[in-house]
Design a protein around this motif. Structure first.
Motif, PDB file in Angstrom:
ATOM      1  N   GLU A   6       0.810  -1.202   0.000  1.00  0.00           N
ATOM      2  CA  GLU A   6       0.000   0.000   0.000  1.00  0.00           C
ATOM      3  C   GLU A   6       0.849   1.261   0.000  1.00  0.00           C
ATOM      4  O   GLU A   6       0.423   2.308  -0.485  1.00  0.00           O
ATOM      5  CB  GLU A   6      -0.930  -0.002   1.224  1.00  0.00           C
ATOM      6  N   LEU A   7       2.052   1.190   0.552  1.00  0.00           N
ATOM      7  CA  LEU A   7       2.903   2.363   0.645  1.00  0.00           C
ATOM      8  C   LEU A   7       3.747   2.583  -0.598  1.00  0.00           C
ATOM      9  O   LEU A   7       4.333   3.652  -0.768  1.00  0.00           O
ATOM     10  CB  LEU A   7       3.820   2.251   1.873  1.00  0.00           C
ATOM     11  N   VAL A   8       3.866   1.603  -1.459  1.00  0.00           N
ATOM     12  CA  VAL A   8       4.711   1.752  -2.646  1.00  0.00           C
ATOM     13  C   VAL A   8       3.914   1.662  -3.940  1.00  0.00           C
ATOM     14  O   VAL A   8       4.489   1.757  -5.016  1.00  0.00           O
ATOM     15  CB  VAL A   8       5.841   0.691  -2.662  1.00  0.00           C
ATOM     16  N   GLU A   9       2.610   1.485  -3.825  1.00  0.00           N
ATOM     17  CA  GLU A   9       1.771   1.400  -5.009  1.00  0.00           C
ATOM     18  C   GLU A   9       0.569   2.337  -4.865  1.00  0.00           C
ATOM     19  O   GLU A   9       0.133   2.638  -3.762  1.00  0.00           O
ATOM     20  CB  GLU A   9       1.262  -0.039  -5.223  1.00  0.00           C
ATOM     21  N   GLY A  10       0.046   2.783  -5.973  1.00  0.00           N
ATOM     22  CA  GLY A  10      -1.155   3.615  -5.966  1.00  0.00           C
ATOM     23  C   GLY A  10      -0.874   5.060  -5.612  1.00  0.00           C
ATOM     24  O   GLY A  10       0.254   5.541  -5.678  1.00  0.00           O
ATOM     25  N   LYS A  11      -1.926   5.780  -5.198  1.00  0.00           N
ATOM     26  CA  LYS A  11      -1.818   7.198  -4.887  1.00  0.00           C
ATOM     27  C   LYS A  11      -1.092   7.408  -3.562  1.00  0.00           C
ATOM     28  O   LYS A  11      -1.327   6.694  -2.589  1.00  0.00           O
ATOM     29  CB  LYS A  11      -3.204   7.828  -4.841  1.00  0.00           C
ATOM     30  N   ILE A  12      -0.251   8.437  -3.523  1.00  0.00           N
ATOM     31  CA  ILE A  12       0.588   8.676  -2.357  1.00  0.00           C
ATOM     32  C   ILE A  12      -0.222   9.208  -1.179  1.00  0.00           C
ATOM     33  O   ILE A  12      -0.098   8.704  -0.055  1.00  0.00           O
ATOM     34  CB  ILE A  12       1.716   9.658  -2.699  1.00  0.00           C
TER      35      ILE A  12
END
Length: 249
Positions: A6-12
């Motif tokens: 979750e922390l390295v993919e998708g919106k920040i």
């Protein structure tokens, strides 16, 4: 592994907010230790005890802030290695952080216990509250290893993207602290000493929940399989044990 992705993919921004909110809540709950002591002390004791608890609480909050700052630095280092998929380096970082916090706990405990009276005078404590303040600081100093242990292990959790588990631990500690404050101050009139014992007992319970399974590990680079069981399958590195930089097979 889900928290890490979750922390390295998708919106920040959504991922950052989701990670930061439990971290913020845990920090606020840690600050409530002293507030709870003050509320109960103010209700059942005199003004000298209130002054002693307030001053002693400020001293211990300073210690907690120092430890939390160092722990956050460890979180950043571990998080960088995990994000770069450098698992061996992450294991070494965990080992180094563990060794550092062992030294910090030993040094801070000794220094604060032995300098409780000078620190009390430096804080310009009112004369009638001096002895109570010394008592509070000396007793709370014995809980410094638990403060260090909690923040160290929490830093590792956060480095792997899990900021919720440390929140659960500190919420448990706050509940224990409130119950013991009422018991040792309202029911058993121990005054400042009761408030300090309640605080370190709650911290000790939380610290032991964080670290109890690490005692059987064979090197400082290992973090127990039970504690990080939900990360374990993804972090065996060339057959070494979980988060281990010693090379045990």
């Amino acid at each position: 592994m889900r928290n890490e992705r979750e922390l390295v993919e998708g919106k920040i921004l959504p991922a950052l907010v989701k990670f930061a909110m439990p971290f913020l809540a845990a920090s606020m709950l840690q600050a409530l230790y002293g507030a709870v002591d003050l509320l109960v002390i103010g209700r059942f004791t005199d003004s000298a005890c209130v002054s002693a608890t307030a001053i002693g609480g400020q001293v211990m909050q300073t210690i907690t802030g120092i430890v939390l700052g160092i722990s956050t630095g460890g979180t950043v280092v571990i998080g960088q290695f995990i994000g770069a998929v450098k698992k061996e380096e992450a294991g070494r970082a965990v080992g180094n952080l563990t060794a550092l916090f062992v030294v910090i706990a030993a040094v801070l405990t000794g220094v604060m216990f032995l300098t409780a009276r000078p620190v009390t005078y430096i804080m310009q404590t009112p004369a009638e509250a001096v002895e109570h303040t010394v008592t509070y600081i000396m007793i709370c100093s014995l809980g410094i290893p638990f403060i260090v242990g909690y923040n160290g292990v929490s830093g590792v959790f956060r480095g792997f993207g899990d900021s919720r588990t440390p929140l659960y631990f500190v919420a448990l500690a706050c509940g224990i602290n409130i119950g013991l404050d009422l018991l040792l101050i309202a029911v058993i009139p121990m005054g400042v000493a009761g408030a300090a014992i309640a605080t370190i007992s709650a911290q000790g319970r939380t610290g032991s929940e964080d670290t109890q399974d690490r005692q059987s590990n064979r090197c400082t680079g290992c973090i127990c399989e039970h504690l990080f069981s939900y990360y374990h399958s993804g972090y065996k590195y060339y057959g070494t044990c979980c988060f281990c930089s010693c090379g045990d097979r």
